[in-house]
Design a protein around this motif. Structure first.
Motif, short mmCIF file in Angstrom:
data_model
loop_
_atom_site.label_atom_id
_atom_site.label_comp_id
_atom_site.label_asym_id
_atom_site.label_seq_id
_atom_site.Cartn_x
_atom_site.Cartn_y
_atom_site.Cartn_z
N UNK A 32 11.49 49.23 58.60
CA UNK A 32 10.82 48.17 57.82
C UNK A 32 9.44 48.59 57.37
N UNK A 33 8.68 49.20 58.28
CA UNK A 33 7.33 49.64 57.92
C UNK A 33 7.40 50.71 56.83
N UNK A 34 8.38 51.58 56.93
CA UNK A 34 8.57 52.59 55.90
C UNK A 34 8.78 51.97 54.53
N UNK A 35 9.44 50.80 54.51
CA UNK A 35 9.74 50.18 53.23
C UNK A 35 8.54 49.47 52.63
N UNK A 36 7.60 49.05 53.45
CA UNK A 36 6.44 48.34 52.89
C UNK A 36 5.17 49.20 52.87
N UNK A 37 5.28 50.46 53.32
CA UNK A 37 4.10 51.33 53.33
C UNK A 37 3.70 51.67 51.90
N UNK A 38 2.41 51.53 51.62
CA UNK A 38 1.93 51.84 50.26
C UNK A 38 1.81 53.34 50.06
#
Lengths: 148, 148
Positions: free
Chosen positions: A134-140
């Motif tokens: 999930x964090x990978x998907x929202x990381x800028x």
DNA sequence: GAGAGATGGTCAAGTAGCTTGACCATCCCG
DNA sequence: CGGGATGGTCAAGCTACTTGACCATCTCTC
């Protein structure tokens, strides 16, 4: 989602990030690599694959190239990296990790893994995997180094 | 979990945290509150409920009380807070937010909510709620301000 | 109570990591 | 070949932080 919940999420995220940074740094120090700050870790991460130029590093860290150059001075002086001639551009220098730099990078990975293992104990392996995804998907995109 | 996965998780987490901090700050500026850095936001968060002393603030931010005092000088000078006499201790000063300080705090909440809304668009509301809950469970205690 | 140590806060000076500005060497392109 | 763009460094300045010293007030012990 209400603002207060957004704040709770933000606060938790920042607290986790701060704790992670601190514990990685402590783990690196505990493994015998001194005189390093978290900013150096972000530099190592960029240098690790194949080296990088000072300008590359500056963009990656979100600082001026002068600041990046000073940081390189420091890690070179401490024996973690060295400046080589750039194979394709005589103006540029290719900064590469020394063996000690690689050892330090591995130490940071171990320290990070240790922290993450602690999270698995609390959340379970599956939830941590989900977190990663999930964090990978929202990381800028953009500079890696948190700018505060 | 392998070390490389732990690093991927760590990198994503730090990137998200850095992006969040930056975007909250930008949102606060966009709402007309200038001359503030992310560190001020962490201070506001501590002052918001009922005020705090300089020493409280220092512990919360993970800096010396002198640094906290300077930071208070700054936000007082800019009209976000004021020093009052402490009702229980004549040595201490109670630092409380002014109306402008409260407005700024609300602006930060709105900005944070905006960012989190962006995450909901990618992950879905349920996953973001889960993220909030999971991060809350692994968040460490101690100083809030990420130390890098 | 009275004195001694602990605690809250500030003033002053020093430090470290960053910035801006200037400059040189080399690359790229007409 | 010549001129602008780019990679890098040197130098100086800024700013947020630190350490050290100090005073006022609280709190504990006798």
């Amino acid at each position: 989602m209400q603002n207060s919940e957004a704040m709770a999420l933000s606060a938790a995220l920042l607290a986790v990030a701060g704790g992670l940074t601190q514990r990685i740094n402590e783990g690196v120090v505990a493994r015998g690599f001194e005189g390093l700050r978290p900013a150096h870790g972000f530099a190592f991460a960029r240098l690790a694959p194949d080296g990088a130029t000072v300008t590359d590093l500056a963009a990656h860290l979100g600082v001026t190239k002068q600041a990046a150059s000073q940081l390189v001075d420091e890690i070179v002086r401490k024996g973690y990296a060295e400046r080589r001639v750039h194979p394709l551009d005589a103006r540029a220098r290719l900064i590469v990790l020394t063996e000690r730099g690689w050892a330090c990078t591995r130490a940071a990975e171990e320290a990070a893994a240790e922290v993450v293992r602690g999270w698995s104990d609390v959340l379970g392996e599956g939830e941590v995997q989900a977190l990663r995804e999930q964090l990978g998907r929202i990381a800028p995109y953009g500079p890696i180094r948190p700018a505060w």
